[in-house]
Design a protein around this motif. Structure first.
Motif, PDB file in Angstrom:
ATOM      1  N   LYS A  86       0.841  -1.201   0.000  1.00  0.00           N
ATOM      2  CA  LYS A  86       0.000   0.000   0.000  1.00  0.00           C
ATOM      3  C   LYS A  86       0.875   1.249   0.000  1.00  0.00           C
ATOM      4  O   LYS A  86       0.619   2.200  -0.746  1.00  0.00           O
ATOM      5  CB  LYS A  86      -0.920  -0.006   1.220  1.00  0.00           C
ATOM      6  CG  LYS A  86      -1.854   1.195   1.294  1.00  0.00           C
ATOM      7  CD  LYS A  86      -2.757   1.090   2.502  1.00  0.00           C
ATOM      8  CE  LYS A  86      -3.779   2.228   2.524  1.00  0.00           C
ATOM      9  NZ  LYS A  86      -3.171   3.556   2.579  1.00  0.00           N
ATOM     10  N   ASP A  90       1.088   4.166  -2.882  1.00  0.00           N
ATOM     11  CA  ASP A  90       0.775   5.547  -2.527  1.00  0.00           C
ATOM     12  C   ASP A  90       1.984   6.468  -2.645  1.00  0.00           C
ATOM     13  O   ASP A  90       1.875   7.600  -3.133  1.00  0.00           O
ATOM     14  CB  ASP A  90       0.226   5.619  -1.098  1.00  0.00           C
ATOM     15  CG  ASP A  90      -1.109   4.909  -0.955  1.00  0.00           C
ATOM     16  OD1 ASP A  90      -1.760   4.688  -1.990  1.00  0.00           O
ATOM     17  OD2 ASP A  90      -1.495   4.588   0.182  1.00  0.00           O
ATOM     18  N   THR A  95       0.999   2.620  -9.246  1.00  0.00           N
ATOM     19  CA  THR A  95      -0.316   2.147  -9.674  1.00  0.00           C
ATOM     20  C   THR A  95      -0.294   1.612 -11.095  1.00  0.00           C
ATOM     21  O   THR A  95      -0.857   0.557 -11.405  1.00  0.00           O
ATOM     22  CB  THR A  95      -1.340   3.289  -9.565  1.00  0.00           C
ATOM     23  OG1 THR A  95      -1.402   3.718  -8.199  1.00  0.00           O
ATOM     24  CG2 THR A  95      -2.717   2.826 -10.006  1.00  0.00           C
ATOM     25  N   THR A 116      -7.701  -0.970  -5.443  1.00  0.00           N
ATOM     26  CA  THR A 116      -6.842  -0.334  -6.441  1.00  0.00           C
ATOM     27  C   THR A 116      -7.073  -0.943  -7.819  1.00  0.00           C
ATOM     28  O   THR A 116      -7.166  -0.235  -8.830  1.00  0.00           O
ATOM     29  CB  THR A 116      -5.356  -0.478  -6.043  1.00  0.00           C
ATOM     30  OG1 THR A 116      -5.156   0.103  -4.748  1.00  0.00           O
ATOM     31  CG2 THR A 116      -4.459   0.225  -7.047  1.00  0.00           C
TER      32      THR A 116
END
Length: 390
Positions: A86, A90, A95, A116
């Motif tokens: 995570k 972030d 991503t 996500t």
């Protein structure tokens, strides 16, 4: 030896440049562990490691990220791996790498990762979709294993209790266990028997649906974990023949996913996380699904930040409650702690007799059981969620 281990732990926490005072050098797996931590938390990025002039980061190299994911899974327990994944998504903007099947096969699946993936659903290339579905299906399977049986047991028990009658017409309808217990004071020792003054029984079991459940789920980006849990619960509820379950997701538009409830993975891939919020429009659609108000439980799952017409939204909720619908608003359905939500709208709903609070997945079955039994949901929420809106 114990002192050396403690120094090594401090060395891993502080990072290279801040570790001169420890006098500890790392090699082998410990050096690889330090490199994995440095890639994420080095380069002055904070997170408890000083960084200094150290170079770090994972860059845009898929092979390097894949190796890093493999390393952290080797060195840390899955709960820590999930936190680091995570943070990597972030902090390091990884991503877009999740669009690659190699990445999806290397990650540790969890609810946050599923959220996500769902947010990338519309831009995901075909070559990655099979891997993405495998990740989502694994998480959904684990959630069902954890939550399904408890949900079915809690709601089935509540349905049975709500069907009890005080004057059963047939001996077959008598609940002898409860009848004996409530009449123990009428025990006659000389006859060694209980004389029942009051019979407790079950209503005749019918194949007809006993309750209608409408789940109305906000799919704005902040609700990702709630969407995942709600999709799983929706599928579980839909599997119970005594319930008629509908599931609707919304942003500024409304999508009815009821016909996908046989497969929670299909439900989740039918969502589109992100976008605005029009709660009024969603409730208007759901009102059209309600044909038996006094037998209906309406669950709104939303952070309550209304982008539509607030006054109309509140008027619709008031009309539903006046018609006898059991209405509850969940500001979150997740394990992520206290959520951000619109306190003014939560207070307005509370004034209408509709409790608005965050609910964990483990508590949700009991909430639904309370709704089935027509208990006071405001009282239930105050007893079970002491940190609710206020």
């Amino acid at each position: 030896m114990e002192a050396d281990e403690r120094l090594k732990r401090w060395r891993l926490v502080l990072g290279d440049e801040a570790a001169d005072g420890t006098g500890v050098a790392l090699d082998g797996d410990e050096a690889r562990m330090d490199a994995a931590l440095a890639s994420l938390y080095g380069s002055g990025r904070g997170g408890g490691r000083s960084g200094g002039g150290r170079s770090g980061g994972l860059g845009a190299s898929a092979p390097k990220v894949a190796r890093w994911l493999g390393d952290i899974r080797s060195f840390f327990p899955s709960t820590v791996v999930q936190v680091m994944q995570k943070d990597a998504i972030d902090r390091l903007n990884l991503t877009r790498l999740l669009l690659e099947p190699e990445m999806l096969e290397a990650v540790e699946p969890d609810v946050h990762l599923v959220g996500t993936i769902l947010s990338l659903n519309q831009v995901m290339p075909e070559r990655a979709k099979e891997s993405a579905r495998a990740v989502v299906r694994k998480v959904v399977g684990e959630l069902e294993k954890r939550l399904a049986q408890r949900t079915r047991s809690a709601i089935s028990g509540a349905l049975d209790r709500s069907a009890r009658v005080q004057r059963p017409r047939r001996l077959a309808d008598v609940d002898w266990d409860r009848t004996i217990r409530v009449n123990l004071r009428h025990y006659l020792p000389s006859h060694r028997t209980v004389v029942p003054e009051r019979l407790i029984g079950y209503g005749r079991r019918r194949q007809a649906v006993k309750r209608d459940v409408v789940l109305c789920i906000d799919q704005s980006g902040s609700m990702a974990a709630s969407v995942v849990y709600a999709g799983v619960f929706g599928a579980v509820l839909a599997s119970m023949r005594s319930l008629r379950t509908s599931l609707v997701v919304f942003d500024t538009s409304v999508v009815d996913l009821t016909d996908q409830l046989h497969d929670p993975v299909e439900v989740l891939f039918g969502t589109q996380l992100g976008g605005g919020t029009d709660i009024n429009r969603a409730i208007a659609y759901c009102q059209g699904l309600i044909t038996r108000p006094t037998e209906t439980i309406f669950v709104l799952i939303s952070d309550l930040y209304e982008g539509g017409v607030r006054a109309e939204m509140l008027k619709r909720v008031a009309a539903m409650t006046a018609a006898g619908v059991q209405v509850v608003a969940l500001t979150a359905l997740s394990d992520e702690g206290a959520p951000a939500y619109d306190h003014e709208n939560a207070a307005a709903l509370a004034a209408l007799g509709v409790p608005a609070f965050a609910c964990t997945p483990d508590v949700f079955p009991d909430l639904m059981a309370a709704a089935v039994e027509r208990r006071d949901l405001t009282e239930w929420s105050e007893r079970n969620q002491p940190s609710g809106p206020g």
